[in-house]
Design a protein around this motif. Structure first.
Motif, mmCIF file in Angstrom:
data_model
loop_
_atom_site.group_PDB
_atom_site.id
_atom_site.type_symbol
_atom_site.label_atom_id
_atom_site.label_comp_id
_atom_site.label_asym_id
_atom_site.label_seq_id
_atom_site.Cartn_x
_atom_site.Cartn_y
_atom_site.Cartn_z
ATOM 1 N N MET A 209 50.415 47.501 36.372
ATOM 2 C CA MET A 209 51.255 46.522 37.067
ATOM 3 C C MET A 209 50.437 45.339 37.589
ATOM 4 O O MET A 209 50.923 44.211 37.615
ATOM 5 N N GLU A 210 49.207 45.606 37.987
ATOM 6 C CA GLU A 210 48.343 44.540 38.508
ATOM 7 C C GLU A 210 47.740 43.706 37.377
ATOM 8 O O GLU A 210 47.292 42.594 37.600
ATOM 9 N N GLY A 211 47.707 44.263 36.162
ATOM 10 C CA GLY A 211 47.225 43.509 35.007
ATOM 11 C C GLY A 211 45.891 43.962 34.456
ATOM 12 O O GLY A 211 45.601 43.748 33.286
ATOM 13 N N SER A 212 45.070 44.572 35.296
ATOM 14 C CA SER A 212 43.769 45.066 34.833
ATOM 15 C C SER A 212 43.121 45.916 35.920
ATOM 16 O O SER A 212 43.515 45.845 37.090
ATOM 17 N N GLN A 213 42.118 46.684 35.509
ATOM 18 C CA GLN A 213 41.361 47.470 36.490
ATOM 19 C C GLN A 213 40.667 46.547 37.481
ATOM 20 O O GLN A 213 40.638 46.815 38.684
ATOM 21 N N SER A 214 40.120 45.460 36.977
ATOM 22 C CA SER A 214 39.410 44.511 37.842
ATOM 23 C C SER A 214 40.342 43.916 38.893
ATOM 24 O O SER A 214 39.970 43.796 40.063
ATOM 25 N N ALA A 215 41.549 43.539 38.481
ATOM 26 C CA ALA A 215 42.506 42.943 39.419
ATOM 27 C C ALA A 215 42.913 43.946 40.493
ATOM 28 O O ALA A 215 42.974 43.611 41.682
ATOM 29 N N TRP A 216 43.183 45.193 40.082
ATOM 30 C CA TRP A 216 43.577 46.206 41.058
ATOM 31 C C TRP A 216 42.410 46.513 41.998
ATOM 32 O O TRP A 216 42.600 46.667 43.207
ATOM 33 N N ALA A 217 41.213 46.565 41.451
ATOM 34 C CA ALA A 217 40.024 46.831 42.271
ATOM 35 C C ALA A 217 39.813 45.716 43.299
ATOM 36 O O ALA A 217 39.542 45.997 44.468
ATOM 37 N N ARG A 218 39.957 44.464 42.874
ATOM 38 C CA ARG A 218 39.822 43.348 43.819
ATOM 39 C C ARG A 218 40.865 43.440 44.924
ATOM 40 O O ARG A 218 40.559 43.231 46.101
ATOM 41 N N LYS A 219 42.098 43.738 44.545
ATOM 42 C CA LYS A 219 43.198 43.811 45.509
ATOM 43 C C LYS A 219 42.967 44.902 46.552
ATOM 44 O O LYS A 219 43.311 44.730 47.717
ATOM 45 N N THR A 220 42.389 46.030 46.137
ATOM 46 C CA THR A 220 42.232 47.173 47.036
ATOM 47 C C THR A 220 40.846 47.286 47.661
ATOM 48 O O THR A 220 40.659 48.086 48.580
ATOM 49 N N GLY A 221 39.883 46.535 47.140
ATOM 50 C CA GLY A 221 38.518 46.622 47.661
ATOM 51 C C GLY A 221 37.746 47.829 47.157
ATOM 52 O O GLY A 221 36.726 48.208 47.725
ATOM 53 N N ILE A 222 38.232 48.431 46.093
ATOM 54 C CA ILE A 222 37.569 49.590 45.488
ATOM 55 C C ILE A 222 36.817 49.112 44.244
ATOM 56 O O ILE A 222 37.338 48.294 43.481
ATOM 57 N N HIS A 223 35.611 49.611 44.033
ATOM 58 C CA HIS A 223 34.812 49.184 42.883
ATOM 59 C C HIS A 223 35.535 49.475 41.571
ATOM 60 O O HIS A 223 36.126 50.543 41.403
ATOM 61 N N ARG A 224 35.476 48.514 40.660
ATOM 62 C CA ARG A 224 36.120 48.676 39.359
ATOM 63 C C ARG A 224 35.560 49.866 38.605
ATOM 64 O O ARG A 224 36.295 50.585 37.924
ATOM 65 N N THR A 225 34.264 50.117 38.734
ATOM 66 C CA THR A 225 33.675 51.259 38.035
ATOM 67 C C THR A 225 34.259 52.578 38.535
ATOM 68 O O THR A 225 34.447 53.501 37.746
ATOM 69 N N THR A 226 34.570 52.658 39.815
ATOM 70 C CA THR A 226 35.203 53.865 40.358
ATOM 71 C C THR A 226 36.576 54.056 39.730
ATOM 72 O O THR A 226 36.926 55.162 39.299
ATOM 73 N N VAL A 227 37.349 52.988 39.646
ATOM 74 C CA VAL A 227 38.676 53.046 39.034
ATOM 75 C C VAL A 227 38.558 53.508 37.583
ATOM 76 O O VAL A 227 39.273 54.415 37.136
ATOM 77 N N SER A 228 37.629 52.919 36.852
ATOM 78 C CA SER A 228 37.428 53.265 35.448
ATOM 79 C C SER A 228 37.030 54.727 35.275
ATOM 80 O O SER A 228 37.570 55.429 34.409
ATOM 81 N N GLU A 229 36.107 55.189 36.092
ATOM 82 C CA GLU A 229 35.649 56.580 35.991
ATOM 83 C C GLU A 229 36.756 57.573 36.341
ATOM 84 O O GLU A 229 36.851 58.633 35.731
#
Length: 72
Positions: free
Chosen positions: A19-39
């Motif tokens: 819904m946010e469009g990408s892992q990077s966008a969701w990570a920026r929005k939530t303040g969580i590292h993109r690598t954590t989201v990906s893993e």
């Protein structure tokens, strides 16, 4: 309050990322590292409490029987 299986939380993360469009966008929005989201999405890491909270859930301790027949 009904608990969610962890795989349901992982599915909700995938939906939120989409819904946010990408892992990077969701990570920026939530303040969580993109690598954590990906893993987490690739099952390389357990779901940290920060992601669970960002999805609008809380972690509560819960006890369940380890084996059948142990209930009294």
């Amino acid at each position: 309050m009904t608990p969610f299986p962890l795989e349901e939380i992982r599915a909700r993360l995938a939906d939120a990322v989409q819904m946010e469009g990408s892992q990077s966008a969701w990570a920026r929005k939530t303040g969580i590292h993109r690598t954590t989201v990906s893993e987490v999405l690739s099952h390389k890491r357990d779901i940290p409490e920060s992601i669970i909270n960002a999805l609008g859930y809380i972690v509560r301790p819960m006890c369940v029987p380890a084996r059948k027949g142990m209930n009294r």
